[in-house]
Design a protein around this motif. Structure first.
Motif, PDB file in Angstrom:
ATOM      1  N   VAL A   1       0.843  -1.196   0.000  1.00 51.02           N
ATOM      2  CA  VAL A   1       0.000   0.000   0.000  1.00 51.02           C
ATOM      3  C   VAL A   1       0.877   1.244   0.000  1.00 51.02           C
ATOM      4  O   VAL A   1       2.088   1.176   0.257  1.00 51.02           O
ATOM      5  N   THR A   2       0.258   2.369  -0.290  1.00 53.19           N
ATOM      6  CA  THR A   2       0.966   3.643  -0.277  1.00 53.19           C
ATOM      7  C   THR A   2       0.905   4.239   1.123  1.00 53.19           C
ATOM      8  O   THR A   2      -0.167   4.360   1.709  1.00 53.19           O
TER       9      THR A   2
ATOM     10  N   THR B   1       1.668   7.168   4.189  1.00 56.80           N
ATOM     11  CA  THR B   1       1.313   8.575   4.310  1.00 56.80           C
ATOM     12  C   THR B   1       2.392   9.494   3.752  1.00 56.80           C
ATOM     13  O   THR B   1       2.122  10.652   3.422  1.00 56.80           O
TER      14      THR B   1
ATOM     15  N   HIS C   1      -7.514   3.665   6.518  1.00 50.45           N
ATOM     16  CA  HIS C   1      -7.236   4.982   5.939  1.00 50.45           C
ATOM     17  C   HIS C   1      -6.466   4.858   4.636  1.00 50.45           C
ATOM     18  O   HIS C   1      -6.789   5.530   3.642  1.00 50.45           O
ATOM     19  N   ARG C   2      -5.465   3.993   4.623  1.00 49.06           N
ATOM     20  CA  ARG C   2      -4.607   3.906   3.432  1.00 49.06           C
ATOM     21  C   ARG C   2      -5.234   3.117   2.294  1.00 49.06           C
ATOM     22  O   ARG C   2      -4.827   3.281   1.135  1.00 49.06           O
ATOM     23  N   THR C   3      -6.197   2.274   2.567  1.00 47.36           N
ATOM     24  CA  THR C   3      -6.804   1.476   1.498  1.00 47.36           C
ATOM     25  C   THR C   3      -8.167   2.007   1.061  1.00 47.36           C
ATOM     26  O   THR C   3      -8.566   1.810  -0.091  1.00 47.36           O
TER      27      THR C   3
ATOM     28  N   PRO D   1      -7.279   6.916   0.910  1.00 45.43           N
ATOM     29  CA  PRO D   1      -5.862   7.302   0.879  1.00 45.43           C
ATOM     30  C   PRO D   1      -5.617   8.785   0.610  1.00 45.43           C
ATOM     31  O   PRO D   1      -4.545   9.301   0.951  1.00 45.43           O
TER      32      PRO D   1
END
Length: 241
Positions: free
Chosen positions: A166-167, A169, A199-201, A204
């Motif tokens: 995942v990307t 922050t 939050h990230r998936t 984002p």
């Protein structure tokens, strides 16, 4: 023929005794020579070595896959090599893995008032001093904590994300592994890992809440630090809903 009894020649004193003794010695030597070889037992490991190998109270084995590399890296990050007797005077964190009071309560080693429980006593701990001087007890507590973290990560669905990337922050990529997820839960709790993952998936592009900024950064750092470390959660946990 004379009826007088014929006496046998007298043996020299000690002759019969020597003969029996020699026979016994020979039989004993023969028996020892024919006995199967038994290799000598290796010397007992030092307390810290036994602890790191997973020694603890019966019924509390180390979590599956929690090898020495994983635990050593946790210890290096948490106590900076200060060892089993490490104590943070500010937070009250204890030992090689810097157990916070809330963590000890979560695994049932302390009650709500901070008293050590029967669970801790079974591992030989009835005081803070006992805990800090007992490497095997600390390893047992670590096994309990890792199992608890796995269960919580499985329950909130985070373990199922292992294998994804995942990307973060900061815009970089973060690989999700079982080792990283469990290590992040050890640092910030399984709930923080789940909130970061959501939050990230799912959102984002949304700004990171100020209250979660430090926790999210800690989660991402642990995920990166443990990306290449071997760890295998207990079978079935990663498939839990």
């Amino acid at each position: 023929m004379s009826t007088q009894a014929v006496q046998a020649p007298a043996l020299r004193p000690g002759r019969a005794v020597k003969t029996v003794a020699k026979t016994a010695d020979f039989k004993g030597a023969l028996a020892r020579a024919q006995a199967p070889f038994t290799p000598p037992r290796p010397p007992a490991a030092a307390p810290a070595e036994r602890a790191l190998a997973g020694a603890g109270t019966p019924g509390s084995p180390p979590a599956a896959g929690t090898d020495a590399t994983f635990r050593n890296r946790i210890a290096a990050l948490e106590s900076a090599g200060a060892g089993w007797a490490a104590r943070n005077p500010t937070s009250g964190a204890l030992g090689r893995y810097q157990f916070m009071p809330i963590a000890l309560r979560d695994i049932g080693w302390q009650d709500g008032a901070g008293a050590w429980t029967e669970r801790a006593a079974a591992a030989g701990v009835r005081s803070e001093a006992d805990f800090l001087s007992n490497p095997a007890a600390q390893e047992t507590a670590m096994s309990d904590y890792l199992l608890r973290a796995e269960q919580q990560l499985a329950a909130n669905g985070s373990l199922r994300a292992a294998g994804q990337t995942v990307t973060a922050t900061d815009g970089g990529t973060v690989p999700l592994t079982e080792a990283g997820l469990v290590a992040a839960a050890h640092r910030r709790g399984a709930g923080a890992v789940a909130r970061w993952l959501e939050h990230r998936t799912r959102t984002p592009d949304a700004p990171v809440p100020e209250a979660a900024r430090v926790a999210f950064a800690d989660v991402e750092q642990r995920l990166r630090d443990f990306a290449g470390v071997s760890y295998a959660a207990r079978p079935g946990l990663s498939r839990a809903a």
